[in-house]
Design a protein around this motif. Sequence first.
Motif, mmCIF file in Angstrom:
data_model
loop_
_atom_site.group_PDB
_atom_site.id
_atom_site.type_symbol
_atom_site.label_atom_id
_atom_site.label_comp_id
_atom_site.label_asym_id
_atom_site.label_seq_id
_atom_site.Cartn_x
_atom_site.Cartn_y
_atom_site.Cartn_z
ATOM 1 N N TYR A 158 84.851 30.861 -52.138
ATOM 2 C CA TYR A 158 84.407 29.673 -52.865
ATOM 3 C C TYR A 158 83.662 28.694 -51.955
ATOM 4 O O TYR A 158 82.708 28.051 -52.383
ATOM 5 C CB TYR A 158 85.581 28.969 -53.539
ATOM 6 N N VAL A 159 84.071 28.579 -50.702
ATOM 7 C CA VAL A 159 83.355 27.709 -49.759
ATOM 8 C C VAL A 159 81.948 28.241 -49.518
ATOM 9 O O VAL A 159 80.974 27.472 -49.511
ATOM 10 C CB VAL A 159 84.137 27.578 -48.431
ATOM 11 N N ILE A 160 81.821 29.547 -49.333
ATOM 12 C CA ILE A 160 80.498 30.144 -49.148
ATOM 13 C C ILE A 160 79.639 29.919 -50.388
ATOM 14 O O ILE A 160 78.469 29.544 -50.292
ATOM 15 C CB ILE A 160 80.624 31.650 -48.819
ATOM 16 N N ALA A 161 80.218 30.118 -51.568
ATOM 17 C CA ALA A 161 79.461 29.932 -52.811
ATOM 18 C C ALA A 161 79.056 28.468 -53.000
ATOM 19 O O ALA A 161 77.919 28.185 -53.403
ATOM 20 C CB ALA A 161 80.305 30.404 -53.995
ATOM 21 N N PHE A 162 79.952 27.539 -52.688
ATOM 22 C CA PHE A 162 79.626 26.118 -52.820
ATOM 23 C C PHE A 162 78.510 25.730 -51.854
ATOM 24 O O PHE A 162 77.602 24.984 -52.222
ATOM 25 C CB PHE A 162 80.868 25.264 -52.575
ATOM 26 N N SER A 163 78.570 26.253 -50.634
ATOM 27 C CA SER A 163 77.493 25.958 -49.690
ATOM 28 C C SER A 163 76.178 26.575 -50.172
ATOM 29 O O SER A 163 75.098 26.042 -49.894
ATOM 30 C CB SER A 163 77.848 26.453 -48.283
#
Length: 124
Positions: free
Chosen positions: A77-82
């Motif tokens: 989710y952090v990768i997707a949000f970035s």
Amino acid sequence: MAEETPSRGSAPKSGVALVRLGAMLLLAVFVVFEIIAAEYYVANVGLVAALAVVALPSLAKSTFDRMSNSFMKIAGYVIAFSGVIELLDDIRFDVLDEFMAIVGALIAYAAYAMAFIGARGIQD
């Protein structure tokens, strides 16, 4: 002849595999399009999360096994949000002006999408 179905414990976790694949693809975009070609830049937050997804499972196996699903889900989710932030930045600052930048961006967006789909598929 009866077909053998794999047990649930031995089946590969496709969500975790997608998050790792997205992370590796993002690191490849960083190396090829940022370091070598200097055409497209990837967000640092996504890079740190991708590096953690790729490196931590092999560095701390005993500790990581207990929390791997939760970590992979959060990192995905952090990768997707970035990736969402990166997309908005690319649109706002009109970064996609050359062919190599467009190719790098499309591959990076695919990596962000893989990480998101993989994170959604991970069961806690």
